[in-house]
Design a protein around this motif. Structure first.
Motif, short mmCIF file in Angstrom:
data_model
loop_
_atom_site.label_atom_id
_atom_site.label_comp_id
_atom_site.label_asym_id
_atom_site.label_seq_id
_atom_site.Cartn_x
_atom_site.Cartn_y
_atom_site.Cartn_z
N LEU A 11 0.83 -1.20 0.00
CA LEU A 11 0.00 0.00 0.00
C LEU A 11 0.86 1.25 0.00
N LEU A 12 1.90 1.27 0.82
CA LEU A 12 2.80 2.43 0.87
C LEU A 12 3.56 2.58 -0.44
N LEU A 13 4.02 1.50 -1.02
CA LEU A 13 4.72 1.56 -2.30
C LEU A 13 3.81 2.10 -3.39
N GLY A 14 2.58 1.66 -3.41
CA GLY A 14 1.61 2.15 -4.39
C GLY A 14 1.36 3.63 -4.24
N SER A 15 1.31 4.13 -3.02
CA SER A 15 1.07 5.56 -2.82
C SER A 15 2.28 6.39 -3.23
N LEU A 16 3.48 5.82 -3.15
CA LEU A 16 4.68 6.55 -3.56
C LEU A 16 4.76 6.70 -5.07
N THR A 17 4.21 5.75 -5.81
CA THR A 17 4.31 5.79 -7.26
C THR A 17 3.02 6.29 -7.90
N HIS A 18 2.07 6.73 -7.10
CA HIS A 18 0.79 7.20 -7.62
C HIS A 18 0.97 8.46 -8.46
N ALA A 19 0.32 8.46 -9.61
CA ALA A 19 0.37 9.62 -10.49
C ALA A 19 -1.01 10.28 -10.50
N GLU A 20 -1.01 11.59 -10.40
CA GLU A 20 -2.25 12.36 -10.44
C GLU A 20 -2.44 12.87 -11.86
N GLU A 21 -3.54 12.49 -12.49
CA GLU A 21 -3.80 12.94 -13.85
C GLU A 21 -4.29 14.38 -13.81
N LEU A 22 -3.73 15.21 -14.67
CA LEU A 22 -4.10 16.61 -14.76
C LEU A 22 -5.04 16.82 -15.94
N ASP A 23 -5.95 17.78 -15.82
CA ASP A 23 -6.92 18.01 -16.90
C ASP A 23 -6.52 19.20 -17.76
N GLN A 24 -7.37 19.56 -18.71
CA GLN A 24 -7.08 20.64 -19.65
C GLN A 24 -6.88 21.98 -18.94
N ASP A 25 -7.69 22.24 -17.93
CA ASP A 25 -7.56 23.50 -17.19
C ASP A 25 -6.22 23.57 -16.48
N ASP A 26 -5.80 22.44 -15.88
CA ASP A 26 -4.48 22.39 -15.22
C ASP A 26 -3.38 22.65 -16.25
N ALA A 27 -3.49 22.00 -17.40
CA ALA A 27 -2.49 22.16 -18.45
C ALA A 27 -2.41 23.61 -18.92
N ARG A 28 -3.55 24.24 -19.11
CA ARG A 28 -3.57 25.64 -19.55
C ARG A 28 -2.90 26.55 -18.53
N ARG A 29 -3.24 26.35 -17.25
CA ARG A 29 -2.64 27.18 -16.19
C ARG A 29 -1.12 26.99 -16.12
N LEU A 30 -0.68 25.73 -16.20
CA LEU A 30 0.75 25.45 -16.15
C LEU A 30 1.48 26.03 -17.36
N LEU A 31 0.88 25.94 -18.53
CA LEU A 31 1.48 26.49 -19.74
C LEU A 31 1.57 28.01 -19.66
N GLU A 32 0.49 28.65 -19.24
CA GLU A 32 0.49 30.11 -19.12
C GLU A 32 1.48 30.60 -18.07
N ALA A 33 1.71 29.80 -17.05
CA ALA A 33 2.68 30.16 -16.01
C ALA A 33 4.12 29.87 -16.44
N GLY A 34 4.27 29.21 -17.59
CA GLY A 34 5.61 28.86 -18.07
C GLY A 34 6.21 27.65 -17.37
N ALA A 35 5.36 26.87 -16.69
CA ALA A 35 5.84 25.72 -15.93
C ALA A 35 6.01 24.47 -16.80
N ILE A 36 5.32 24.43 -17.93
CA ILE A 36 5.44 23.29 -18.84
C ILE A 36 5.64 23.79 -20.26
N ARG A 37 6.18 22.91 -21.10
CA ARG A 37 6.40 23.21 -22.52
C ARG A 37 5.11 22.97 -23.29
N PRO A 38 4.93 23.63 -24.43
CA PRO A 38 3.73 23.39 -25.25
C PRO A 38 3.70 21.95 -25.76
N LEU A 39 2.50 21.46 -25.97
CA LEU A 39 2.33 20.09 -26.45
C LEU A 39 3.04 19.88 -27.78
#
Length: 98
Positions: A11-39
């Motif tokens: 259970l602990l190992l699974g929580s360490l490798t858990h990935a949180e899926e981000l949606d379009q709104d998250d992607a837009r905010r991150l892109l506008e903030a310069g935190a991620i590269r364009p697709l």
């Protein structure tokens, strides 16, 4: 008792490798903030690494790092999952789907 510890460890190992899926709104905010590269940049990296048709793209947060997972099918019908750092556009790893 041993099975209880094994279950807890898994259970602990699974929580360490858990990935949180981000949606379009998250992607837009991150892109506008310069935190991620364009697709478009990420897809260039994917095509340079494993030419083929893109089947799916997901944006995830893994251990605090934002990662694009790009699934590509090559000319031979093999499916590849490419993990690309969303902030830098650098290829992190490639896995062949079975």
């Amino acid at each position: 008792m041993r099975n209880r510890f094994t279950g807890l460890a898994l259970l602990l190992l699974g929580s360490l490798t858990h990935a949180e899926e981000l949606d379009q709104d998250d992607a837009r905010r991150l892109l506008e903030a310069g935190a991620i590269r364009p697709l478009s940049v990420i897809l260039q990296t994917a095509q340079a690494t494993r030419p083929g048709r893109v089947l799916e793209v997901e944006l995830e947060r893994e251990s605090g790092q934002v990662i694009y997972e790009v699934e590509v099918i090559d000319r031979r019908g093999r499916i590849w999952e490419l993990h690309i750092d969303a902030a830098t556009g650098r290829l992190l790893r490639t896995e062949r789907e079975k």
